[in-house]
Design a protein around this motif. Sequence first.
Motif, short mmCIF file in Angstrom:
data_model
loop_
_atom_site.label_atom_id
_atom_site.label_comp_id
_atom_site.label_asym_id
_atom_site.label_seq_id
_atom_site.Cartn_x
_atom_site.Cartn_y
_atom_site.Cartn_z
N ASP A 198 8.91 2.79 52.82
CA ASP A 198 8.23 2.17 53.86
C ASP A 198 8.73 2.44 55.21
O ASP A 198 10.03 2.17 55.40
CB ASP A 198 8.30 0.42 53.71
N PRO A 199 8.10 2.92 56.41
CA PRO A 199 8.77 2.94 57.57
C PRO A 199 9.38 1.90 58.30
O PRO A 199 10.48 2.18 59.07
CB PRO A 199 7.62 3.49 58.48
N PHE A 200 9.23 0.78 57.70
CA PHE A 200 10.16 -0.39 58.39
C PHE A 200 11.25 -0.75 57.61
O PHE A 200 11.91 -1.84 57.88
CB PHE A 200 9.02 -1.76 58.47
N VAL A 201 11.51 0.19 56.83
CA VAL A 201 12.82 -0.17 55.82
C VAL A 201 13.73 0.60 56.80
O VAL A 201 13.83 1.49 57.50
CB VAL A 201 12.99 0.51 54.64
N ASN A 202 15.05 -0.33 57.09
CA ASN A 202 15.91 0.15 57.96
C ASN A 202 16.82 1.26 57.47
O ASN A 202 17.44 1.20 56.26
CB ASN A 202 16.88 -0.82 58.46
N ALA A 203 16.91 2.34 57.80
CA ALA A 203 18.08 3.30 57.46
C ALA A 203 19.31 2.90 58.05
O ALA A 203 19.58 2.44 58.96
CB ALA A 203 17.53 4.56 58.08
N ILE A 204 20.34 3.47 57.39
CA ILE A 204 22.06 3.14 57.55
C ILE A 204 22.24 3.76 58.72
O ILE A 204 22.84 3.55 59.55
CB ILE A 204 22.50 3.25 56.42
N VAL A 205 21.64 5.09 59.01
CA VAL A 205 21.89 6.05 60.16
C VAL A 205 20.57 6.53 60.75
O VAL A 205 19.70 7.11 59.64
CB VAL A 205 22.87 7.25 59.73
N GLU A 206 20.35 6.65 61.83
CA GLU A 206 19.29 7.31 62.43
C GLU A 206 19.67 8.04 63.48
O GLU A 206 20.51 7.99 64.29
CB GLU A 206 18.27 6.16 63.03
N ILE A 207 19.03 9.32 63.41
CA ILE A 207 19.51 10.53 64.50
C ILE A 207 18.11 10.98 65.09
O ILE A 207 17.09 11.28 64.68
CB ILE A 207 19.99 11.71 63.88
N ASN A 208 18.36 10.64 66.66
CA ASN A 208 17.00 10.96 67.15
C ASN A 208 17.23 11.86 68.26
O ASN A 208 18.42 12.01 68.90
CB ASN A 208 16.43 9.67 67.85
N GLY A 209 16.27 12.86 68.68
CA GLY A 209 16.27 13.86 69.87
C GLY A 209 15.55 14.31 70.23
O GLY A 209 14.18 14.20 69.75
N ASN A 210 15.27 15.52 70.96
CA ASN A 210 14.20 16.12 71.54
C ASN A 210 14.56 17.62 71.75
O ASN A 210 15.74 17.87 72.06
CB ASN A 210 13.48 15.61 72.70
N ILE A 211 13.46 18.63 71.47
CA ILE A 211 13.88 20.17 71.61
C ILE A 211 12.93 20.48 72.47
O ILE A 211 11.90 20.31 72.53
CB ILE A 211 13.66 20.64 70.18
N ARG A 212 13.44 21.35 73.63
CA ARG A 212 12.56 21.88 74.71
C ARG A 212 11.99 23.07 73.99
O ARG A 212 12.77 23.89 73.40
CB ARG A 212 13.45 22.29 75.89
N SER A 213 10.64 23.18 73.96
CA SER A 213 10.06 24.11 73.26
C SER A 213 10.32 25.40 73.77
O SER A 213 9.88 26.52 72.85
CB SER A 213 8.54 23.94 73.07
N GLN A 214 10.70 25.70 75.01
CA GLN A 214 10.97 27.01 75.36
C GLN A 214 12.30 27.61 75.14
O GLN A 214 12.39 28.84 75.11
CB GLN A 214 10.85 26.91 76.94
#
Length: 196
Positions: free
Chosen positions: A80-96
């Motif tokens: 379920d998306p509301f289950v907490n993960a022990i580690v979360e890694i977030n970011g963004n990639i410039r498409s160019q």
Amino acid sequence: MKSIRISLSMLMIVAALSSCEKMAIDKTYGNALIIRSASADNIVGTYSIGSAYQGGSVVGSDYVYFHLKLYPEKYSSPPDPFVNAIVEINGNIRSQKEVKDLGEWVDQIVINGLDESLGLGSRLDILMNHGVYEGDNEKIKEVSVKSLKLATYKDSLQKQNKDCDIYIVIKSTAGDVITIRFAHEATPFTPWELRY
């Protein structure tokens, strides 16, 4: 002169053996988040990592958000998306720009559910700037994303190889070392929305 060379050689051998010993200890735990105490170099916290799921979305024409969630349980399908993960890694990639190493695009690492007696809080939130830690968290001294390679796909885009390689080392200002290791597994895609 000969005795100096022998002494230097002995020091190098001892250093190599002690580093091998540390690697052997980490290998014993397999895929895990491990916290080593600065005071005695003892392991004070071990959290198994059983599965990882990746996701993301395209935002406009400029960049793509991505996230990776690591869970202590071994899931056969996304939790379920509301289950907490022990580690979360977030970011963004410039498409160019061509993405050579995903670690260069990390903007946030979150560690959930830590034992509060470790002095890091139950939720450790580390902000980064495209893979570079700039000292925004008073509890954290240094972050090194050694590897952030997601699993590759087989001929079909439905099935993945078990070839991911995730290795992150975080040093606290108190001198503790947090190691996040997850390798030789799949990192299936899931359409969850990015949550902060």
